[in-house]
Design a protein around this motif. Sequence first.
Motif, PDB file in Angstrom:
ATOM      1  N   ALA A  14       9.219  31.453  32.619  1.00 58.34           N
ATOM      2  CA  ALA A  14       9.849  31.188  31.324  1.00 58.34           C
ATOM      3  C   ALA A  14      10.486  29.805  31.324  1.00 58.34           C
ATOM      4  CB  ALA A  14      10.900  32.255  31.019  1.00 58.34           C
ATOM      5  N   ARG A  15      10.279  29.044  30.262  1.00 55.51           N
ATOM      6  CA  ARG A  15      10.824  27.702  30.156  1.00 55.51           C
ATOM      7  C   ARG A  15      12.178  27.683  29.467  1.00 55.51           C
ATOM      8  NH1 ARG A  15       7.057  23.599  30.385  1.00 55.51           N
ATOM      9  NH2 ARG A  15       8.882  22.236  30.305  1.00 55.51           N
ATOM     10  N   LEU A  16      12.487  28.748  28.724  1.00 56.91           N
ATOM     11  CA  LEU A  16      13.702  28.776  27.920  1.00 56.91           C
ATOM     12  C   LEU A  16      14.506  30.039  28.201  1.00 56.91           C
ATOM     13  CD1 LEU A  16      12.192  27.614  24.515  1.00 56.91           C
ATOM     14  CD2 LEU A  16      13.763  26.303  25.944  1.00 56.91           C
ATOM     15  N   PRO A  17      15.831  29.962  28.071  1.00 64.34           N
ATOM     16  CA  PRO A  17      16.654  31.170  28.201  1.00 64.34           C
ATOM     17  C   PRO A  17      16.506  32.060  26.974  1.00 64.34           C
ATOM     18  CG  PRO A  17      18.028  29.296  27.608  1.00 64.34           C
ATOM     19  CD  PRO A  17      16.635  28.749  27.826  1.00 64.34           C
ATOM     20  N   VAL A  18      17.034  33.279  27.074  1.00 65.66           N
ATOM     21  CA  VAL A  18      16.966  34.193  25.934  1.00 65.66           C
ATOM     22  C   VAL A  18      17.943  33.737  24.854  1.00 65.66           C
ATOM     23  CG1 VAL A  18      16.119  36.221  27.140  1.00 65.66           C
ATOM     24  CG2 VAL A  18      18.562  35.745  27.147  1.00 65.66           C
TER      25      VAL A  18
END
Length: 476
Positions: free
Chosen positions: A62-66
């Motif tokens: 995953a490149r981005l946080p939730v």
Amino acid sequence: HITEYTPLFGRFAIDLGNNPNTVLPTDERLRLLREGKSDAALIALYVQYGRYLLLSGSRSPARLPVNLQGKWNPHFDAPWESDYHTNINLQMNYWPADVLNVGETYMPLARFMKSLLPQGRRCADSMYGARGWAMHHVTDIYGRIGINADPIWGTSPLAGAWMALSLYDHYDFTRDSAYLMEYAFPLMRESADFIRSFLVRSPGGYLVTAPSMSPENGFYLKGDSSYRHVVTYGPAMDIQIIRELFAAVRAVQPVTRMPASWIDSLSEVEKYLPPTFVNRHGGIQEWIADYEEQEPGHRHMSQLFGLYPGTTLTRDTALLTAARRTIERRLANGGGHTGWSRAWMVSFMARLLDGEEAYRHLTLLLTKSTLPNLFDDHPPFQIDGNFGGVAGLAEMLIQSHNGVVHLLPALPRAWPDGLVKGIRARGGLTVTIEWAQGRLLKAVLVSDSDRTVWVAHGGKTTEVALSKGMPFVIRG
């Protein structure tokens, strides 16, 4: 998918007691819970569901946080643009990551925050003429970090410092010095530099943040209840964040080897910070003066940052009493009415060592702010309540702030017998706890390194020496 996530998911297990309703679907079990039936197994399932959501939304590659909806946003035009709110919501998303043994999910957040450093430096310089880096209450994939939308939400100059503390907390659980130096400490150092150059003298001689606000409540000035004020200086939350950040910077000095002169400069600033005031209602004063609250039942309880996730209020019995009064007043005026706000209440009560109230708020979260598929209902759906709720439950079973690992600190009567396996404590500890009839039977501690820790349970505190990878058993 199952093959890939199962090894991470399987490191933790929880049993809060069996329930005959486990054959029913979750919507039916929720309905029965709303009707007053107990279902400890549903709460255990809710914990594992929260872990699954975090693993599914924030796991490498995953490149981005939730964000506010995790990755389950069904809208083209999403509520709040499905972005990242940094005046509590993004931080809350990651509260359970380490304690519930899915610490790997932190890395998308750490990488994202590091990527914001260049914009943050420009923000500090161009908006405030200050050094270091800063951001405000919201950001997104394009890196916006200035004040936006409205001053009631936007004027949060220490949101970046709070995010730095979040990254530090991951280090505190893992004691991974490489992670500290690459991700957490750059934010910590530049947040401290921003604070040092941003603070100004108040009329009372204190060093304070200005302009600022207390998310997201407003106040009335004395004698004028016709106009709502928001922007102020030196709110309690800012001062608590500063104290926590400076303490964290000092704690990692042996690893970072920052010059003693720089550390001393933070201590010099700290001498002139305002104290924590108690207001006329006996609660923690939210602003620099004892203003009249515009919303006594506001969903944010920003002046209690130092109770949870911070620790500055937990070291003073008088302030703990004032914190409880603050919560009682909020609730009496309708507080806790959103999912994430109710979830925050669980951790507050756990920090106050009140297992019955923590359990009551956890039950209210499920019965009043949870959708049939167990998603959090803000309303509308907002995932931080899921993560904040399960972090609160973990806080009921183990606490590890202020240098002490506290076993079963807020165990409610509803869970007389149980087992939690693979829960984590700060300092690099993995813990198994087994209890019966409301009392500890056995705890097993496994440390990632050779170290000595203080362990509290049943009213006594004991110092134990741990060897890396070797189980240490504590009997109740």
